[in-house]
Design a protein around this motif. Structure first.
Motif, PDB file in Angstrom:
ATOM      1  N   GLY A 174       0.850  -1.275  -0.069  1.00  0.00           N
ATOM      2  CA  GLY A 174      -0.096   0.083   0.063  1.00  0.00           C
ATOM      3  C   GLY A 174       0.729   1.337  -0.011  1.00  0.00           C
ATOM      4  O   GLY A 174       0.321   2.323  -0.077  1.00  0.00           O
ATOM      5  N   THR A 175       2.154   1.056   0.098  1.00  0.00           N
ATOM      6  CA  THR A 175       3.023   2.495  -0.046  1.00  0.00           C
ATOM      7  C   THR A 175       3.686   2.529  -1.281  1.00  0.00           C
ATOM      8  O   THR A 175       4.242   1.670  -1.984  1.00  0.00           O
ATOM      9  CB  THR A 175       3.916   2.097   1.228  1.00  0.00           C
ATOM     10  N   ALA A 176       3.666   3.815  -1.842  1.00  0.00           N
ATOM     11  CA  ALA A 176       4.143   4.133  -3.162  1.00  0.00           C
ATOM     12  C   ALA A 176       5.679   3.994  -2.806  1.00  0.00           C
ATOM     13  O   ALA A 176       6.329   4.174  -1.923  1.00  0.00           O
ATOM     14  CB  ALA A 176       3.714   5.636  -3.436  1.00  0.00           C
ATOM     15  N   SER A 177       6.338   3.551  -3.974  1.00  0.00           N
ATOM     16  CA  SER A 177       7.802   3.386  -3.950  1.00  0.00           C
ATOM     17  C   SER A 177       8.576   4.860  -3.603  1.00  0.00           C
ATOM     18  O   SER A 177       9.720   4.791  -2.926  1.00  0.00           O
ATOM     19  CB  SER A 177       8.482   2.875  -5.538  1.00  0.00           C
ATOM     20  N   ARG A 178       8.123   5.955  -4.021  1.00  0.00           N
ATOM     21  CA  ARG A 178       8.605   7.230  -3.688  1.00  0.00           C
ATOM     22  C   ARG A 178       8.727   7.317  -2.237  1.00  0.00           C
ATOM     23  O   ARG A 178       9.845   7.859  -1.525  1.00  0.00           O
ATOM     24  CB  ARG A 178       7.803   8.341  -4.258  1.00  0.00           C
ATOM     25  N   LEU A 179       7.644   6.755  -1.481  1.00  0.00           N
ATOM     26  CA  LEU A 179       7.817   7.054   0.085  1.00  0.00           C
ATOM     27  C   LEU A 179       8.550   5.934   0.604  1.00  0.00           C
ATOM     28  O   LEU A 179       9.199   6.125   1.640  1.00  0.00           O
ATOM     29  CB  LEU A 179       6.151   6.890   0.518  1.00  0.00           C
ATOM     30  N   LYS A 180       8.601   4.858  -0.148  1.00  0.00           N
ATOM     31  CA  LYS A 180       9.803   3.704   0.593  1.00  0.00           C
ATOM     32  C   LYS A 180      11.113   4.327   0.524  1.00  0.00           C
ATOM     33  O   LYS A 180      11.931   4.152   1.374  1.00  0.00           O
ATOM     34  CB  LYS A 180       9.615   2.396  -0.371  1.00  0.00           C
ATOM     35  N   ILE A 217       4.532  14.675   0.507  1.00  0.00           N
ATOM     36  CA  ILE A 217       4.363  14.211  -0.875  1.00  0.00           C
ATOM     37  C   ILE A 217       3.376  12.856  -0.699  1.00  0.00           C
ATOM     38  O   ILE A 217       3.396  12.311  -1.694  1.00  0.00           O
ATOM     39  CB  ILE A 217       5.727  13.899  -1.305  1.00  0.00           C
ATOM     40  N   ASN A 218       2.992  12.603   0.422  1.00  0.00           N
ATOM     41  CA  ASN A 218       2.085  11.540   0.727  1.00  0.00           C
ATOM     42  C   ASN A 218       0.679  11.902  -0.153  1.00  0.00           C
ATOM     43  O   ASN A 218       0.227  12.693   0.283  1.00  0.00           O
ATOM     44  CB  ASN A 218       1.868  11.246   2.364  1.00  0.00           C
ATOM     45  N   PRO A 219       0.145  10.950  -0.678  1.00  0.00           N
ATOM     46  CA  PRO A 219      -0.962  11.161  -1.451  1.00  0.00           C
ATOM     47  C   PRO A 219      -2.251  11.207  -0.490  1.00  0.00           C
ATOM     48  O   PRO A 219      -3.215  11.990  -0.929  1.00  0.00           O
ATOM     49  CB  PRO A 219      -1.162   9.755  -2.557  1.00  0.00           C
ATOM     50  N   GLN A 220      -2.064  10.691   0.494  1.00  0.00           N
ATOM     51  CA  GLN A 220      -3.262  10.636   1.523  1.00  0.00           C
ATOM     52  C   GLN A 220      -3.499  12.135   1.934  1.00  0.00           C
ATOM     53  O   GLN A 220      -4.341  12.433   2.494  1.00  0.00           O
ATOM     54  CB  GLN A 220      -2.983   9.856   2.495  1.00  0.00           C
ATOM     55  N   ASN A 221      -2.432  13.002   2.094  1.00  0.00           N
ATOM     56  CA  ASN A 221      -2.361  14.570   2.454  1.00  0.00           C
ATOM     57  C   ASN A 221      -2.684  15.194   1.435  1.00  0.00           C
ATOM     58  O   ASN A 221      -2.328  16.477   1.452  1.00  0.00           O
ATOM     59  CB  ASN A 221      -1.321  14.572   3.368  1.00  0.00           C
ATOM     60  N   LYS A 222      -3.023  15.073   0.197  1.00  0.00           N
ATOM     61  CA  LYS A 222      -3.416  15.798  -0.925  1.00  0.00           C
ATOM     62  C   LYS A 222      -4.130  17.164  -0.456  1.00  0.00           C
ATOM     63  O   LYS A 222      -3.785  18.434  -0.808  1.00  0.00           O
ATOM     64  CB  LYS A 222      -4.015  15.134  -2.008  1.00  0.00           C
ATOM     65  N   GLY A 223      -4.798  16.681   0.259  1.00  0.00           N
ATOM     66  CA  GLY A 223      -5.894  17.836   0.838  1.00  0.00           C
ATOM     67  C   GLY A 223      -5.500  18.923   1.667  1.00  0.00           C
ATOM     68  O   GLY A 223      -6.078  20.139   1.664  1.00  0.00           O
ATOM     69  N   ASP A 224      -4.543  18.471   2.296  1.00  0.00           N
ATOM     70  CA  ASP A 224      -3.900  19.575   3.307  1.00  0.00           C
ATOM     71  C   ASP A 224      -2.856  20.414   2.607  1.00  0.00           C
ATOM     72  O   ASP A 224      -2.364  21.385   3.224  1.00  0.00           O
ATOM     73  CB  ASP A 224      -3.276  18.921   4.359  1.00  0.00           C
ATOM     74  N   PHE A 225      -2.173  19.811   1.507  1.00  0.00           N
ATOM     75  CA  PHE A 225      -1.152  20.916   0.849  1.00  0.00           C
ATOM     76  C   PHE A 225      -1.584  21.001  -0.837  1.00  0.00           C
ATOM     77  O   PHE A 225      -1.002  20.440  -1.480  1.00  0.00           O
ATOM     78  CB  PHE A 225       0.238  20.017   0.874  1.00  0.00           C
ATOM     79  N   GLN A 226      -2.798  21.626  -0.749  1.00  0.00           N
ATOM     80  CA  GLN A 226      -3.500  21.677  -2.386  1.00  0.00           C
ATOM     81  C   GLN A 226      -2.346  22.487  -3.249  1.00  0.00           C
ATOM     82  O   GLN A 226      -2.486  22.096  -4.517  1.00  0.00           O
ATOM     83  CB  GLN A 226      -4.549  22.289  -2.441  1.00  0.00           C
TER      84      GLN A 226
END
Length: 119
Positions: free
Chosen positions: A25-31, A83-92
């Motif tokens: 469930g984790t993107a390779s960029r985050l890994k 850069i976490n996709p789950q936080n897209k709303g906080d850093f629009q």
């Protein structure tokens, strides 16, 4: 005795489940960023352990290295949050490329200060 063995089994299953979900469930960029954070964390812990075991004779050197490790870890965590996709709303208004550029700029300033502190 069976309670201790049962809790050990449940801890093992929790770790296995965490690793399985993290891997899928984790993107390779985050890994990659997590690997960097682990490296910086271990580097800071190693420096602190060395300080406890051997001493702090060149105190500026120890303090510079430790501040560099802590600062790099904090900047890396900030980058990971942005850069976490789950936080897209906080850093629009901030793209991942902009977040990385901010990380590079702040890291440059941090390390210039650290180098200046060493003397």
């Amino acid at each position: 005795m069976s309670g201790a063995a049962g809790s050990g089994g449940s801890v093992g299953s929790v770790v296995r489940r965490f690793l399985a979900e993290y891997g899928s469930g984790t993107a390779s960029r985050l890994k990659v960023l997590d690997a960097y954070l682990l490296y910086v964390l271990l580097s800071g812990a190693l420096q602190f352990g060395y300080c406890l075991g051997v001493g702090t004779f060149p105190f500026n050197s120890f303090l510079s290295g430790f501040i560099s490790a802590v600062g790099s870890f904090i900047l890396g965590v900030c980058l990971r949050i942005q850069i976490n996709p789950q936080n897209k709303g906080d850093f629009q208004g901030i793209s991942p490329e902009r977040a990385f550029a901010d990380f590079l700029f702040a890291s440059t300033i941090l390390h210039l200060v650290v180098i200046n502190f060493v003397g």
